[in-house]
Motif scaffolding. Structure first.
Motif, short mmCIF file in Angstrom:
data_model
loop_
_atom_site.label_atom_id
_atom_site.label_comp_id
_atom_site.label_asym_id
_atom_site.label_seq_id
_atom_site.Cartn_x
_atom_site.Cartn_y
_atom_site.Cartn_z
N ILE A 50 0.83 -1.21 0.00
CA ILE A 50 0.00 0.00 0.00
C ILE A 50 0.87 1.26 0.00
N TRP A 53 3.18 2.26 -3.03
CA TRP A 53 2.45 2.42 -4.28
C TRP A 53 3.03 3.61 -5.06
N PRO A 56 1.12 4.33 -11.95
CA PRO A 56 1.52 3.43 -13.04
C PRO A 56 2.20 4.20 -14.16
N ALA A 58 1.55 4.43 -17.23
CA ALA A 58 0.62 5.16 -18.11
C ALA A 58 0.23 6.49 -17.50
N ALA A 59 0.07 6.51 -16.17
CA ALA A 59 -0.29 7.78 -15.52
C ALA A 59 0.85 8.78 -15.63
N ALA A 86 -5.55 12.69 -22.75
CA ALA A 86 -5.94 11.33 -23.07
C ALA A 86 -7.35 11.04 -22.60
N SER A 87 -7.73 11.62 -21.50
CA SER A 87 -9.07 11.36 -21.00
C SER A 87 -9.52 12.57 -20.21
N ASP A 89 -10.33 12.83 -17.11
CA ASP A 89 -9.89 12.95 -15.73
C ASP A 89 -8.40 13.17 -15.62
N GLY A 93 -6.37 13.90 -12.01
CA GLY A 93 -5.35 12.92 -11.68
C GLY A 93 -4.00 13.55 -11.55
N ARG B 116 -5.61 -1.15 -7.40
CA ARG B 116 -5.02 0.20 -7.44
C ARG B 116 -6.01 1.22 -6.87
N VAL B 119 -5.90 0.76 -3.08
CA VAL B 119 -4.70 1.36 -2.49
C VAL B 119 -4.85 2.87 -2.41
N GLN B 120 -5.37 3.45 -3.47
CA GLN B 120 -5.56 4.90 -3.43
C GLN B 120 -6.51 5.32 -2.33
N VAL B 122 -7.00 3.80 0.45
CA VAL B 122 -6.32 3.64 1.74
C VAL B 122 -5.35 4.79 1.97
N LEU B 123 -4.58 5.11 0.96
CA LEU B 123 -3.57 6.17 1.11
C LEU B 123 -4.21 7.54 1.37
N VAL B 126 -4.82 7.64 5.31
CA VAL B 126 -3.74 7.61 6.31
C VAL B 126 -3.05 8.97 6.33
N PRO B 192 -11.19 12.27 -7.41
CA PRO B 192 -10.92 11.65 -8.71
C PRO B 192 -9.56 10.95 -8.70
N ASN B 193 -9.61 9.77 -9.23
CA ASN B 193 -8.40 8.94 -9.16
C ASN B 193 -7.43 9.27 -10.29
N LEU B 194 -6.35 8.58 -10.20
CA LEU B 194 -5.32 8.80 -11.21
C LEU B 194 -5.78 8.30 -12.57
N SER B 195 -5.20 8.80 -13.57
CA SER B 195 -5.66 8.52 -14.93
C SER B 195 -4.82 7.43 -15.58
N GLU B 196 -4.71 6.31 -14.85
CA GLU B 196 -3.93 5.24 -15.45
C GLU B 196 -4.66 4.58 -16.62
N ARG B 197 -5.93 4.97 -16.82
CA ARG B 197 -6.66 4.42 -17.95
C ARG B 197 -6.43 5.27 -19.21
N ALA B 198 -5.48 6.17 -19.11
CA ALA B 198 -5.35 7.17 -20.15
C ALA B 198 -5.23 6.57 -21.53
N ASN B 199 -4.37 5.65 -21.67
CA ASN B 199 -4.14 5.12 -23.00
C ASN B 199 -4.40 3.62 -23.08
N ASP B 200 -5.16 3.13 -22.12
CA ASP B 200 -5.41 1.71 -22.13
C ASP B 200 -6.15 1.26 -23.38
#
Lengths: 471, 203
Positions: A50, A53, A56, A58-59, A86-87, A89, A93, B116, B119-120, B122-123, B126, B192-200
């Motif tokens: 945790i 972390w 990623p 991509a981010a 890219a999106s 959000d 982010g 992921r 984890v976000q 949880v972080l 804390v 809003p979470n991180l944009s790791e889906r950006a280029n998925d």
């Protein structure tokens, strides 16, 4: 023995491997026997995942592209290939990523790599950023197996992979940006050059190390020598008073009323250095030697002057003698070739009439020694040179008689210059004049020297005839 | 998408040497900053990138939403960053002697997309001190070094770290009791979470 509380506290550092050996051994032994602490270890691993972390890749890539669009890197987004958001959000982010980056240097470094990569991928920077060649030149050897092992579906793709493998990335990165890529494969000499460059670098490093070592040694030696000199210099004033009693004569010459300590003390000679008396003695000796040399030089100059005067006198006498001589007849020269010429009538025991003497005049002058057996002396002598037909060719004016050797008693010297006579046979007729030039025939009739049987009417007597052959 | 990009992709897939050289030069140039970090593995990673690019282009993943060169940069960055992180990942080799019962030790928890988000969440709950202390642990600091750096006693530090661990695990268990769809909705509504889906979609 480790208890469970301490074991639970130490678990995070067991995971990162920073526990000391004793602590780790005790903790592991405790974990083997304690199921509760093993569960705590599993929780610690969960907590690790945790807290460790990171955004990623991509981010980070999206963040780099988005931050470039808002001006973090002006070059990013300025070209035609700028990255659109890219999106939807991406902007929110970015805040979370910025929060993470503020406390995570690892991710910050990774983001910097991504940004640099983005900068290099921007077409607008192609002409402004050059990439240095890769230090390693081994891509071809490493790529070929991978290309052949690639699982591809179409032949065209296989050809593309093979071509891509043949293209050297190191060479591609070595290109200045903006130049078209070439598909030239890196030959094996590139690796050899690389190895040679490494060897050259090692040699250079070794040479530089040796030079540095020598320089350091020299510097240390110089520093040691300097310290030694300073120590000796510091010790010199301390030894001066000890040497003062030895030079007691100097204070005696000090003016009255001044103590010996206050009187100016001449510098004391150090060990190995000459004193003042020694220096004076050397100076006197040098002056005497200089005076002697000057006297000798004067004598030599006088001798040179006397020799010069003698040479001038001899030159004057030579000129006077040359001026007093009559006009020359046949040239008489002293030369190297000397030929003995015997009289034509001389008959030696066991020998016939001597052959005509060969006189080579084509290469130089020749001196003829005309031998005669006549011991009578005459006031003067004449010599006539006639050719083979008996015609008079020449008549030397000065014929001198010289003491001969034991065989010929007397001899006459005559020198014929080079080319004085044409090649051919000649006869030399030697006459003895019974009276001097200008003396009347009657006045000389009674002289004993002219009483020879052969005395002619011309006041001369034929003495010898010589035959020569000029060549 | 520019026409030239489509032509390059087409010629690249047909094995045209010039197109292959162009694409390879773009890949090499984009991957150059990672060369120092990847060291001897850089060439292998570069080859992986070429294969991945060939696979993606062959499957038509490149839809022209950005230029081809930017698309290649994204592929290069993803692949190289994955390899860089794989190099620096912790290896818990000492736990093999402990894990005799076949428990889930040394198993990462953040393997999937939903983890992921977990984890976000949880972080976010804390404290910053907890994140800082555990970050130092993950960076390889001993508790003695951390106590000197933070100016607290070693025992105090160890207890604080223990409390942070307990809280994070408790939060995770609490969030795990909620369904993934609820967690995602809650996350989108609150932070809003991180944009790791950006280029998925493309990758």
């Amino acid at each position: 023995m480790m208890n469970c509380d301490l074991a639970a506290e130490l678990l995070p550092w067991l995971l990162n491997g920073t526990l000391e050996a004793g602590e780790r051994r005790e903790l592991i032994e405790h974990l083997r026997d304690c199921s509760a602490c093993r569960a705590a270890l599993a929780d610690a691993q969960v907590a690790w995942d945790i807290f460790d972390w990171h955004p990623p890749p991509a981010a980070l890539v999206a963040h780099a592209a988005a931050s470039g669009a808002v001006g973090a890197h002006p070059a990013i987004g300025a070209g035609a290939g700028s990255v659109p958001p890219a999106s939807g959000d991406a902007a929110p982010g970015a805040r979370a990523i910025e929060d993470h980056l503020a406390g995570c240097p690892k991710c910050a470094a990774e983001l910097e790599l991504v940004r640099t990569s983005r900068l290099l991928a921007d077409p607008a920077e192609d002409g402004r950023i050059a990439i240095l060649p890769s230090p390693r030149q081994e891509p071809v050897r490493r790529q070929e197996p991978a290309a052949t092992a690639a699982t591809v579906s179409t032949p065209a793709t296989a050809a593309a992979l093979a071509s891509a493998a043949a293209t050297t990335p190191a060479m591609a990165t070595a290109m200045t940006a903006g130049r078209p890529a070439t598909a030239a494969a890196a030959p094996t000499w590139a690796r050899r050059d690389d190895a040679a460059a490494r060897r050259a670098w090692r040699r250079s490093a070794l040479a530089a190390s040796l030079v540095g070592l020598l320089a350091a040694t020299g510097w240390l030696e110089s520093a040691r020598h300097t310290r030694d000199l300073e120590r000796r210099l510091a010790a010199a004033p301390a030894s001066a008073p000890a040497a003062a009693p030895a030079s007691a004569a100097t204070p005696a010459t000090a003016p009255p009323g001044t103590s010996a300590a206050a009187a100016p003390r001449p510098p004391q000679p150090r060990s190995g250095q000459p004193g003042e008396a020694e220096l004076r003695r050397r100076a006197v000796a040098a002056e005497a030697r200089l005076a002697a040399l000057a006297n000798q030089n004067q004598q030599l100059q006088q001798q040179v002057a006397a020799l010069g005067r003698t040479a001038a006198e001899l030159s004057q006498r030579s000129d006077a003698l040359r001026a007093s001589q009559p006009s020359p007849g046949p040239r008489i020269e002293s030369d190297l070739l000397v030929t003995d010429v015997q009289p034509a009538e001389q008959v030696e025991r066991g020998a016939g009439t001597p052959a005509a003497a060969a006189v080579p005049l084509s290469s130089g002058a020749a001196t003829l020694l005309l031998h005669t057996r006549h011991r009578d002396s005459y006031p003067g002598y004449e010599l006539e040179v006639r050719d083979a037909r008996g015609q008079l060719v020449g008549k030397p004016t000065r014929v001198l008689r010289a003491p001969g050797n034991q065989d010929s008693f007397e001899e006459f010297d005559i020198t014929l210059g080079r080319g004085a006579l044409a090649p051919g046979a000649y006869t030399l007729h030697l006459f003895g004049r019974t009276r001097r030039t200008g003396e009347s025939a009657t006045s000389g009739a009674g002289s004993g020297a002219a009483t020879g049987a052969g005395a002619g009417k011309n006041g001369r007597e034929a003495l010898e005839t010589y035959s020569i052959r000029v060549s | 998408m520019e026409t030239s990009d489509q032509e390059v992709v087409s010629r690249y897939l047909q094995g045209d040497a010039e197109a292959v050289g162009t694409v390879d030069s773009w890949i090499s140039r984009a991957a150059w900053p990672y060369q120092r970090r990847l060291s001897s593995r850089w060439e292998d990673v570069l080859q992986d990138v070429r294969l991945e690019v060939t696979r993606l282009l062959g499957q038509g993943k490149f839809r022209g939403e950005s230029s081809l060169r930017t698309y290649l940069w994204q592929v290069v960055s993803h692949t190289c960053l994955d390899q860089v992180r794989a190099q620096s990942r912790w290896q818990w080799t000492d736990l093999e002697a402990v894990d005799e019962g076949g428990s889930a030790l040394a198993t990462p928890v953040s393997g999937g997309h939903e983890d992921r988000d977990l984890v976000q969440r949880v972080l976010e709950r804390v404290s910053g001190d907890c994140r800082q202390m555990w970050r130092l642990i993950a960076m390889g600091h001993s508790y003695r070094e951390m106590s000197q750096r933070m100016g607290v006693a070693e025992g105090t530090l160890r207890v604080r770290v223990l409390r942070c661990r307990e809280k994070a695990v408790a939060l995770r268990r609490e969030l795990l009791s909620v369904s993934p769809a609820q967690r995602r909705n809650a996350a989108a509504a609150q932070s809003p979470n991180l944009s790791e889906r950006a280029n998925d979609d493309e990758l």
